[in-house]
Design a protein around this motif. Structure first.
Motif, mmCIF file in Angstrom:
data_model
loop_
_atom_site.group_PDB
_atom_site.id
_atom_site.type_symbol
_atom_site.label_atom_id
_atom_site.label_comp_id
_atom_site.label_asym_id
_atom_site.label_seq_id
_atom_site.Cartn_x
_atom_site.Cartn_y
_atom_site.Cartn_z
ATOM 1 N N ALA A 126 44.518 53.029 43.664
ATOM 2 C CA ALA A 126 43.670 52.930 42.476
ATOM 3 C C ALA A 126 44.187 51.870 41.508
ATOM 4 O O ALA A 126 43.413 51.101 40.928
ATOM 5 N N VAL A 127 45.506 51.822 41.322
ATOM 6 C CA VAL A 127 46.113 50.821 40.440
ATOM 7 C C VAL A 127 45.905 49.423 41.006
ATOM 8 O O VAL A 127 45.574 48.481 40.275
ATOM 9 N N GLU A 128 46.065 49.279 42.307
ATOM 10 C CA GLU A 128 45.863 47.977 42.946
ATOM 11 C C GLU A 128 44.408 47.515 42.814
ATOM 12 O O GLU A 128 44.145 46.336 42.554
ATOM 13 N N ASP A 129 43.475 48.428 42.965
ATOM 14 C CA ASP A 129 42.055 48.078 42.819
ATOM 15 C C ASP A 129 41.760 47.561 41.419
ATOM 16 O O ASP A 129 41.003 46.590 41.240
ATOM 17 N N PHE A 135 39.286 39.627 35.114
ATOM 18 C CA PHE A 135 38.511 39.675 33.871
ATOM 19 C C PHE A 135 37.384 38.654 33.961
ATOM 20 O O PHE A 135 37.607 37.486 34.274
ATOM 21 N N ASP A 136 36.181 39.106 33.670
ATOM 22 C CA ASP A 136 34.996 38.241 33.756
ATOM 23 C C ASP A 136 34.228 38.337 32.449
ATOM 24 O O ASP A 136 33.664 39.383 32.121
ATOM 25 N N MET A 184 47.500 40.273 36.118
ATOM 26 C CA MET A 184 47.314 41.717 36.232
ATOM 27 C C MET A 184 45.855 42.141 36.136
ATOM 28 O O MET A 184 45.555 43.335 36.180
ATOM 29 N N GLY A 185 44.951 41.198 35.970
ATOM 30 C CA GLY A 185 43.530 41.528 35.952
ATOM 31 C C GLY A 185 43.179 42.569 34.908
ATOM 32 O O GLY A 185 43.781 42.648 33.841
ATOM 33 N N MET A 186 42.214 43.426 35.261
ATOM 34 C CA MET A 186 41.750 44.440 34.322
ATOM 35 C C MET A 186 42.791 45.548 34.104
ATOM 36 O O MET A 186 42.686 46.303 33.148
ATOM 37 N N LEU A 226 54.758 43.919 30.857
ATOM 38 C CA LEU A 226 55.230 45.273 31.116
ATOM 39 C C LEU A 226 54.286 46.027 32.053
ATOM 40 O O LEU A 226 54.706 46.956 32.749
ATOM 41 N N THR A 227 53.024 45.631 32.085
ATOM 42 C CA THR A 227 52.112 46.168 33.090
ATOM 43 C C THR A 227 52.598 45.781 34.481
ATOM 44 O O THR A 227 52.593 46.583 35.414
ATOM 45 N N GLU A 228 53.047 44.537 34.616
ATOM 46 C CA GLU A 228 53.577 44.078 35.901
ATOM 47 C C GLU A 228 54.827 44.877 36.275
ATOM 48 O O GLU A 228 55.032 45.210 37.453
ATOM 49 N N MET A 229 55.646 45.229 35.287
ATOM 50 C CA MET A 229 56.842 46.026 35.547
ATOM 51 C C MET A 229 56.453 47.411 36.049
ATOM 52 O O MET A 229 57.002 47.900 37.053
#
Length: 312
Positions: A126-129, A135-136, A184-186, A226-229
């Motif tokens: 789910a996190v990967e999706d 972002f669009d 990190m996208g959305m 930090l999202t990437e972390m």
């Protein structure tokens, strides 16, 4: 020559460690389990579920036992769908010839472990999706989410003001923040909103710290970092002890967002305490903080829950 000898010693130790692990897994473990079952009358899964309280230690030992089993039924259990957990446990009970009357709590205890184990894997998906969703600006939902984030910090903003120098005030790289979500996208935007919306006053306090004339940093950019972390900790399995201790079942995206909130709050305290010379040292201190978090996650009772300091 000394370095060469040291390298040889290390190599030999690694070789013997590998050989021992192989022999233990392939031979000794099976016979040890067989012997203990003859003595106790209980299989390894029963001993784990009975011998440990609910939490990371019990679930991680269960996970290892299932993955190491020679039975396909047990190995497949770590990937079971949520609605098939009860059926899966029934199959395991039959496979291991377990008498439920003698161990009435085993079934429910194993169900909890399986929900946590398979749920962690579903959370990773789910996190990967969410991360893969770019972002669009043409998508109204994405634009509205970005606007919501801005409104939490800046009042009286309109759609026409999206490209605005005030974006830099809340830590984006330029006047147009949309390009900062590429990595990190959305997931990055969703995390920023979750923290800022659920802990608004704390988020504003962190933002004020990030605008410090000497110790300042880019609030939004660091937040995305930090999202990437959090994402890397999840995928490496490092967050398993936390989720197995905190979520008595199937972890959801919200639980991941709460880990992110913990990281943002704790990193802000860490940064101010360390007093870096400049933002140019960010990568060094970011990695130092990362290592501290990973050390915490090695503790069996770890729980990365946001605990706010109360003012005296």
């Amino acid at each position: 020559e000394h370095d060469g000898n040291s390298f040889l010693v290390v190599s030999v130790k690694k070789m013997f460690t590998y050989i021992w692990q192989y022999l233990y897994t392939a031979f000794f473990r099976f016979w040890l389990k067989w012997f203990i079952r003859q003595v106790t009358g209980k299989c390894e899964l029963q001993r784990i579920c009975q011998g440990y309280n609910p939490g990371a230690t019990r679930t991680m030992k269960t996970e290892y036992s299932l993955k190491s089993s020679k039975s396909q039924i047990l190995r497949n259990a770590v990937n079971v769908e949520e609605d098939e957990v009860e059926i899966c446990v029934t199959r395991i009970i039959k496979e291991k010839n377990i008498h439920e009357q003698k161990d009435p709590k085993f079934k429910i205890n194993l169900q909890v472990c399986l929900l946590q184990i398979s749920g962690y894997q579903r959370l990773c998906v789910a996190v990967e999706d969410l991360r893969k969703q770019a972002f669009d600006s043409a998508v109204n939902e994405h634009e509205n989410m970005l606007l919501k984030f801005f409104i939490l910090f800046v009042n009286n903003i309109t759609q026409s003001q999206f490209i605005n120098k005030q974006w830099g005030d809340i830590g984006f790289q330029g006047d147009d923040p949309k390009t900062d979500f590429r990595g990190m996208g959305m997931l990055g935007l969703t995390n920023l909103i979750f923290f800022s919306e659920n802990h608004t006053e704390v988020a504003r306090q962190v933002l004020s710290h990030s605008n410090h004339p000497k110790l300042g940093y880019s609030y939004a950019i660091v937040g995305i970092n930090l999202t990437e972390m959090a994402y890397s900790l999840l995928n490496s399995g490092a967050l398993k002890p936390h989720f197995y201790n905190v979520v008595p079942g199937n972890p959801q995206l919200e639980h991941f967002h709460r880990v992110y909130c913990y990281l943002v709050y704790e990193f802000d305290k860490f940064w101010l305490k360390e007093e870096p010379e400049s933002i140019m040292e960010f990568n060094h201190y970011r990695e130092k903080f990362h290592e501290e978090v990973k050390r915490l996650l090695l503790e069996p009772d770890v729980a990365l829950c946001l605990t706010l300091e109360t003012k005296q």
